[in-house]
Motif scaffolding. Structure first.
Motif, PDB file in Angstrom:
ATOM      1  N   LEU A 179      26.361 -45.635  33.096  1.00 42.36           N
ATOM      2  CA  LEU A 179      26.839 -44.754  34.155  1.00 42.36           C
ATOM      3  C   LEU A 179      27.041 -45.554  35.453  1.00 42.36           C
ATOM      4  O   LEU A 179      28.057 -45.407  36.140  1.00 42.36           O
ATOM      5  CB  LEU A 179      25.852 -43.603  34.388  1.00 42.36           C
ATOM      6  CG  LEU A 179      26.248 -42.590  35.459  1.00 42.36           C
ATOM      7  CD1 LEU A 179      27.519 -41.855  35.040  1.00 42.36           C
ATOM      8  CD2 LEU A 179      25.119 -41.596  35.688  1.00 42.36           C
ATOM      9  N   SER A 207      22.637 -36.574  31.556  1.00 45.31           N
ATOM     10  CA  SER A 207      22.230 -37.438  30.466  1.00 45.31           C
ATOM     11  C   SER A 207      22.096 -36.636  29.176  1.00 45.31           C
ATOM     12  O   SER A 207      21.470 -35.581  29.152  1.00 45.31           O
ATOM     13  CB  SER A 207      20.896 -38.088  30.805  1.00 45.31           C
ATOM     14  OG  SER A 207      20.394 -38.769  29.692  1.00 45.31           O
ATOM     15  N   SER A 249      28.732 -36.089  38.434  1.00 40.69           N
ATOM     16  CA  SER A 249      28.115 -34.863  37.927  1.00 40.69           C
ATOM     17  C   SER A 249      27.676 -34.984  36.467  1.00 40.69           C
ATOM     18  O   SER A 249      27.332 -33.981  35.836  1.00 40.69           O
ATOM     19  CB  SER A 249      29.080 -33.693  38.087  1.00 40.69           C
ATOM     20  OG  SER A 249      30.257 -33.925  37.351  1.00 40.69           O
ATOM     21  N   ALA A 250      27.663 -36.189  35.933  1.00 43.00           N
ATOM     22  CA  ALA A 250      27.291 -36.403  34.531  1.00 43.00           C
ATOM     23  C   ALA A 250      25.800 -36.135  34.316  1.00 43.00           C
ATOM     24  O   ALA A 250      24.965 -36.502  35.141  1.00 43.00           O
ATOM     25  CB  ALA A 250      27.630 -37.831  34.120  1.00 43.00           C
ATOM     26  N   TRP A 290      22.034 -45.528  28.954  1.00 42.97           N
ATOM     27  CA  TRP A 290      22.967 -44.536  29.495  1.00 42.97           C
ATOM     28  C   TRP A 290      23.058 -44.681  31.026  1.00 42.97           C
ATOM     29  O   TRP A 290      24.155 -44.648  31.592  1.00 42.97           O
ATOM     30  CB  TRP A 290      22.497 -43.114  29.118  1.00 42.97           C
ATOM     31  CG  TRP A 290      23.410 -42.057  29.678  1.00 42.97           C
ATOM     32  CD1 TRP A 290      24.563 -41.613  29.139  1.00 42.97           C
ATOM     33  CD2 TRP A 290      23.228 -41.355  30.913  1.00 42.97           C
ATOM     34  NE1 TRP A 290      25.129 -40.674  29.948  1.00 42.97           N
ATOM     35  CE2 TRP A 290      24.318 -40.498  31.050  1.00 42.97           C
ATOM     36  CE3 TRP A 290      22.244 -41.358  31.893  1.00 42.97           C
ATOM     37  CZ2 TRP A 290      24.468 -39.638  32.136  1.00 42.97           C
ATOM     38  CZ3 TRP A 290      22.400 -40.503  32.978  1.00 42.97           C
ATOM     39  CH2 TRP A 290      23.497 -39.664  33.102  1.00 42.97           C
ATOM     40  N   GLU A 340      33.547 -36.696  37.844  1.00 44.14           N
ATOM     41  CA  GLU A 340      32.963 -36.581  36.496  1.00 44.14           C
ATOM     42  C   GLU A 340      31.710 -37.453  36.371  1.00 44.14           C
ATOM     43  O   GLU A 340      30.684 -37.009  35.842  1.00 44.14           O
ATOM     44  CB  GLU A 340      34.009 -37.017  35.465  1.00 44.14           C
ATOM     45  CG  GLU A 340      33.549 -36.966  34.036  1.00 44.14           C
ATOM     46  CD  GLU A 340      34.614 -37.521  33.103  1.00 44.14           C
ATOM     47  OE1 GLU A 340      34.235 -38.270  32.182  1.00 44.14           O
ATOM     48  OE2 GLU A 340      35.810 -37.220  33.301  1.00 44.14           O
ATOM     49  N   LEU A 341      31.769 -38.671  36.860  1.00 43.17           N
ATOM     50  CA  LEU A 341      30.617 -39.572  36.782  1.00 43.17           C
ATOM     51  C   LEU A 341      29.471 -39.098  37.661  1.00 43.17           C
ATOM     52  O   LEU A 341      28.300 -39.208  37.283  1.00 43.17           O
ATOM     53  CB  LEU A 341      31.026 -41.001  37.170  1.00 43.17           C
ATOM     54  CG  LEU A 341      31.965 -41.708  36.192  1.00 43.17           C
ATOM     55  CD1 LEU A 341      32.456 -43.017  36.792  1.00 43.17           C
ATOM     56  CD2 LEU A 341      31.290 -41.942  34.845  1.00 43.17           C
ATOM     57  N   LYS A 382      37.746 -38.875  37.998  1.00 40.67           N
ATOM     58  CA  LYS A 382      36.796 -39.711  37.252  1.00 40.67           C
ATOM     59  C   LYS A 382      35.502 -39.873  38.054  1.00 40.67           C
ATOM     60  O   LYS A 382      34.403 -39.788  37.497  1.00 40.67           O
ATOM     61  CB  LYS A 382      37.429 -41.088  36.975  1.00 40.67           C
ATOM     62  CG  LYS A 382      36.566 -42.015  36.174  1.00 40.67           C
ATOM     63  CD  LYS A 382      36.422 -41.517  34.759  1.00 40.67           C
ATOM     64  CE  LYS A 382      35.682 -42.525  33.922  1.00 40.67           C
ATOM     65  NZ  LYS A 382      35.408 -42.020  32.587  1.00 40.67           N
TER      66      LYS A 382
END
Length: 188
Positions: free
Chosen positions: A145, A125, A122-123, A141, A119-120, A116
């Motif tokens: 995040l 927008s 490398s998120a 957003w 994932e966060l 998790k």
């Protein structure tokens, strides 16, 4: 001048003697005159012998008291032994459960949190940050995040505390098991 110095030393020495006599009298020891060094040595030997005998008597008394304490502990242990044996049989199951939970926490649970977190981190927008019409969406957003990252860090910290608790409980159970085994082996 030399004579006066001699007189001062003589006066000082006589004062010292008088002080010593006064201290002895205060302590209840009258000044003894005419006692030979041999008599003093004999008194010391006699005093040492008395002290040694008293010390031996105290040592014997301490030994007897220690033996009584051990016998009392053994008597109490007879009633306590079944409970200790029952506890000794229960500890391995508790240890196994804690070790399994620890392994799961370090493995599967930690993997979920790390995935998790990755994932966060490398998120990307879904909203273009340069578009002035969608600036508010982008800020929302970004805030979401950030909140997700904080929640993940909190979960990671909680998991770390749980892991520490499992390790502490495992250590305490192993120590308890060892102490019970020692008591059963020694018999009290």
């Amino acid at each position: 001048d030399k004579m006066s110095m001699f007189e001062k030393v003589k006066s000082w020495a006589s004062e010292k003697g008088a002080l010593k006599r006064a201290e002895e009298e205060r302590a209840g020891r009258p000044r003894r005159q005419g006692v030979t060094p041999e008599e003093i040595a004999a008194e010391r030997v006699e005093g040492n012998e008395v002290s040694r005998k008293e010390g031996d008597q105290l040592a014997v008394q301490d030994k007897i008291e220690e033996e009584q304490r051990i016998q009392e502990a053994k008597r109490k242990f007879v009633a306590e032994k079944p409970k200790l044996e029952q506890r000794l049989w229960a500890i391995p199951a508790e240890l196994e459960n804690l070790k399994r939970a620890l392994e799961e926490s370090k493995g599967l649970d930690m993997r979920k949190i790390l995935d998790k977190e990755f994932e966060l981190n490398s998120a990307l927008s879904p909203v273009d940050s340069t578009n002035p019409n969608r600036q508010r969406e982008y800020e929302e957003w970004t805030r979401a995040l950030k909140d997700s990252k904080q929640a993940t860090q909190q979960m990671k910290a909680d998991l770390g505390r749980r892991i520490d608790e499992y390790q502490k409980k495992i250590y305490e159970l192993e120590k308890e098991k060892s102490e019970i085994e020692k008591r059963i082996q020694r018999g009290y």
